[in-house]
Design a protein around this motif. Structure first.
Motif, PDB file in Angstrom:
ATOM      1  N   GLN A   1     -16.254 -14.254 -36.450  1.00 44.94           N
ATOM      2  CA  GLN A   1     -16.807 -13.901 -37.764  1.00 44.94           C
ATOM      3  C   GLN A   1     -16.383 -14.913 -38.816  1.00 44.94           C
ATOM      4  O   GLN A   1     -17.153 -15.288 -39.706  1.00 44.94           O
ATOM      5  N   GLN A   2     -15.142 -15.383 -38.699  1.00 35.37           N
ATOM      6  CA  GLN A   2     -14.649 -16.345 -39.680  1.00 35.37           C
ATOM      7  C   GLN A   2     -15.408 -17.671 -39.585  1.00 35.37           C
ATOM      8  O   GLN A   2     -15.657 -18.311 -40.609  1.00 35.37           O
ATOM      9  N   VAL A   3     -15.763 -18.075 -38.370  1.00 34.35           N
ATOM     10  CA  VAL A   3     -16.527 -19.314 -38.222  1.00 34.35           C
ATOM     11  C   VAL A   3     -17.827 -19.227 -39.028  1.00 34.35           C
ATOM     12  O   VAL A   3     -18.191 -20.158 -39.766  1.00 34.35           O
TER      13      VAL A   3
ATOM     14  N   ASP B   1     -18.449 -17.309 -41.599  1.00 35.44           N
ATOM     15  CA  ASP B   1     -18.123 -17.313 -43.031  1.00 35.44           C
ATOM     16  C   ASP B   1     -17.883 -18.736 -43.529  1.00 35.44           C
ATOM     17  O   ASP B   1     -18.401 -19.139 -44.577  1.00 35.44           O
ATOM     18  N   GLU B   2     -17.045 -19.484 -42.807  1.00 33.38           N
ATOM     19  CA  GLU B   2     -16.684 -20.823 -43.295  1.00 33.38           C
ATOM     20  C   GLU B   2     -17.914 -21.738 -43.314  1.00 33.38           C
ATOM     21  O   GLU B   2     -18.067 -22.566 -44.223  1.00 33.38           O
ATOM     22  N   ALA B   3     -18.799 -21.563 -42.322  1.00 28.73           N
ATOM     23  CA  ALA B   3     -20.038 -22.354 -42.328  1.00 28.73           C
ATOM     24  C   ALA B   3     -20.892 -21.983 -43.534  1.00 28.73           C
ATOM     25  O   ALA B   3     -21.502 -22.851 -44.178  1.00 28.73           O
TER      26      ALA B   3
ATOM     27  N   ALA C   1      -0.790 -21.067 -39.794  1.00 29.31           N
ATOM     28  CA  ALA C   1      -1.093 -22.208 -40.656  1.00 29.31           C
ATOM     29  C   ALA C   1      -2.314 -21.924 -41.521  1.00 29.31           C
ATOM     30  O   ALA C   1      -2.254 -22.027 -42.749  1.00 29.31           O
ATOM     31  N   HIS C   2      -3.417 -21.571 -40.891  1.00 29.37           N
ATOM     32  CA  HIS C   2      -4.661 -21.509 -41.663  1.00 29.37           C
ATOM     33  C   HIS C   2      -4.867 -20.173 -42.356  1.00 29.37           C
ATOM     34  O   HIS C   2      -5.120 -20.123 -43.557  1.00 29.37           O
ATOM     35  N   ASN C   3      -4.779 -19.060 -41.616  1.00 28.21           N
ATOM     36  CA  ASN C   3      -5.117 -17.767 -42.237  1.00 28.21           C
ATOM     37  C   ASN C   3      -4.033 -17.269 -43.179  1.00 28.21           C
ATOM     38  O   ASN C   3      -4.343 -16.653 -44.196  1.00 28.21           O
TER      39      ASN C   3
ATOM     40  N   GLY D   1      -2.835 -21.245 -45.489  1.00 30.59           N
ATOM     41  CA  GLY D   1      -3.993 -21.910 -46.080  1.00 30.59           C
ATOM     42  C   GLY D   1      -4.852 -20.985 -46.919  1.00 30.59           C
ATOM     43  O   GLY D   1      -5.272 -21.327 -48.028  1.00 30.59           O
ATOM     44  N   GLU D   2      -5.133 -19.788 -46.394  1.00 28.39           N
ATOM     45  CA  GLU D   2      -6.011 -18.875 -47.139  1.00 28.39           C
ATOM     46  C   GLU D   2      -5.308 -18.328 -48.383  1.00 28.39           C
ATOM     47  O   GLU D   2      -5.951 -18.076 -49.403  1.00 28.39           O
ATOM     48  N   LEU D   3      -3.989 -18.147 -48.312  1.00 27.95           N
ATOM     49  CA  LEU D   3      -3.257 -17.735 -49.521  1.00 27.95           C
ATOM     50  C   LEU D   3      -3.409 -18.795 -50.614  1.00 27.95           C
ATOM     51  O   LEU D   3      -3.681 -18.476 -51.778  1.00 27.95           O
TER      52      LEU D   3
ATOM     53  N   ASP E   1     -14.623 -13.158 -48.711  1.00 24.39           N
ATOM     54  CA  ASP E   1     -14.497 -13.599 -47.320  1.00 24.39           C
ATOM     55  C   ASP E   1     -13.104 -14.167 -47.061  1.00 24.39           C
ATOM     56  O   ASP E   1     -12.506 -13.922 -46.002  1.00 24.39           O
ATOM     57  N   GLU E   2     -12.574 -14.930 -48.015  1.00 24.12           N
ATOM     58  CA  GLU E   2     -11.246 -15.513 -47.803  1.00 24.12           C
ATOM     59  C   GLU E   2     -10.186 -14.409 -47.748  1.00 24.12           C
ATOM     60  O   GLU E   2      -9.209 -14.496 -46.992  1.00 24.12           O
ATOM     61  N   GLN E   3     -10.410 -13.349 -48.527  1.00 20.18           N
ATOM     62  CA  GLN E   3      -9.474 -12.224 -48.455  1.00 20.18           C
ATOM     63  C   GLN E   3      -9.580 -11.512 -47.099  1.00 20.18           C
ATOM     64  O   GLN E   3      -8.573 -11.062 -46.545  1.00 20.18           O
ATOM     65  N   PHE E   4     -10.790 -11.448 -46.550  1.00 26.34           N
ATOM     66  CA  PHE E   4     -10.981 -10.936 -45.189  1.00 26.34           C
ATOM     67  C   PHE E   4     -10.222 -11.811 -44.185  1.00 26.34           C
ATOM     68  O   PHE E   4      -9.575 -11.308 -43.251  1.00 26.34           O
ATOM     69  N   HIS E   5     -10.252 -13.121 -44.380  1.00 29.22           N
ATOM     70  CA  HIS E   5      -9.556 -14.028 -43.451  1.00 29.22           C
ATOM     71  C   HIS E   5      -8.038 -13.851 -43.550  1.00 29.22           C
ATOM     72  O   HIS E   5      -7.326 -13.968 -42.554  1.00 29.22           O
ATOM     73  N   LEU E   6      -7.557 -13.602 -44.776  1.00 24.79           N
ATOM     74  CA  LEU E   6      -6.127 -13.292 -44.930  1.00 24.79           C
ATOM     75  C   LEU E   6      -5.770 -12.031 -44.143  1.00 24.79           C
ATOM     76  O   LEU E   6      -4.774 -11.987 -43.416  1.00 24.79           O
TER      77      LEU E   6
HETATM   78 FE   LIG Z   1     -11.463 -18.845 -44.964  1.00 30.58          FE
END
Ligand SMILES: [Fe+2]
Ligand SMILES: [Fe+2]
Length: 240
Positions: free
Chosen positions: A90-92, A94-96, A143-145, A148-150, A177-182
């Motif tokens: 799902q995140q892929v 979103d980022e696209a 690293a990323h979620n 990075g997302e923070l 979406d970024e909050q979902f990724h967090l």
């Molecule tokens: Fe993200």
């Protein structure tokens, strides 16, 4: 926006009653280090943003979003945890979509591709080399979620009031979406980061990511100075 039929991560709220979780201690560490940072490192955005910087910023953001879609997509071939597979897939998407939204904002300003745009070396080390690395799901999402997302959410919320309305609307689509990724990072770390050795690996990834993010923000300010948008010897105070 997050469609209602998506698989939602647990919010972890039921764990908040007792001792802070390992995840929460990592977030607190990042909050403290960010608060202790010099203004140039703490934020990309220590000055009013004109049209030239807006194009620079949107180009950086489009590059970041595209790379995220690409490296998370590559992780799917090597993600044995079934919940992680669904959430990261799902995140892929979103980022696209975020990449597409940023490119549309650039197109409204006459920029139709990133072909003539070159990332700074610090951004390549941070985004092209470091984020894609990571031996397993916990190292990757640490690293990323987590880190990075923070940082991304903090930057988005800080910069949003200084953006033109159409880009504010773009951010209104991206931020949830970024909050979902967090949240999905939190779920995966609380589920799979279980041993002391796991925690040590996660902490090392968090700390190194923060350092690379700080270097990336300094590089952004250096780039703006080189373009004549900012004067590094005469820093303006933080806008916040
Ligand atoms: Fe993200
Ligand atoms: Fe994104």
């Amino acid at each position: 926006m997050t469609p209602p039929d998506r698989t939602e991560p647990d919010d972890g709220a039921e764990d908040d009653a007792g001792e802070p979780s390992f995840y929460d201690t990592m977030v607190a560490t990042l909050d403290r280090r960010r608060a202790e940072s010099a203004p140039d490192e703490a934020s990309f955005f220590n000055r009013p943003m004109g049209d030239q910087e807006l194009v620079e910023y949107l180009s950086f953001q489009a590059y970041y979003e595209l790379r995220a879609a690409q490296f998370i997509g590559r992780w799917l071939a090597d993600t044995p945890e079934r919940d992680a597979l669904v959430l990261l897939a799902q995140q892929v998407e979103d980022e696209a979509n975020h990449y597409e939204y940023c490119m549309r904002a650039l197109a409204r300003r006459g920029v139709t591709s990133l072909d003539g745009w070159t990332p700074e070396p610090e951004w390549e080390e941070w985004i092209d080399v470091w984020y894609p690395s990571g031996a397993d799901t916990i190292e990757r999402v640490a690293a990323h979620n987590l880190t990075g997302e923070l940082g991304a959410c903090q930057a988005f919320l800080e910069i949003k009031p200084r953006l033109p309305l159409d880009v504010q609307k773009t951010f209104d689509r991206i931020i949830p979406d970024e909050q979902f990724h967090l949240k999905l990072g939190r779920q995966l770390l609380e589920r799979y980061c279980v041993t002391e050795e796991d925690c040590a690996r996660v902490e090392a990834r968090v700390v190194r990511t923060f350092e690379l993010e700080q270097a990336g923000r300094l590089a952004y300010n250096r780039r703006m100075a080189a373009l004549g948008i900012a004067d590094l010897d005469d820093p303006t105070p933080p806008f916040a």
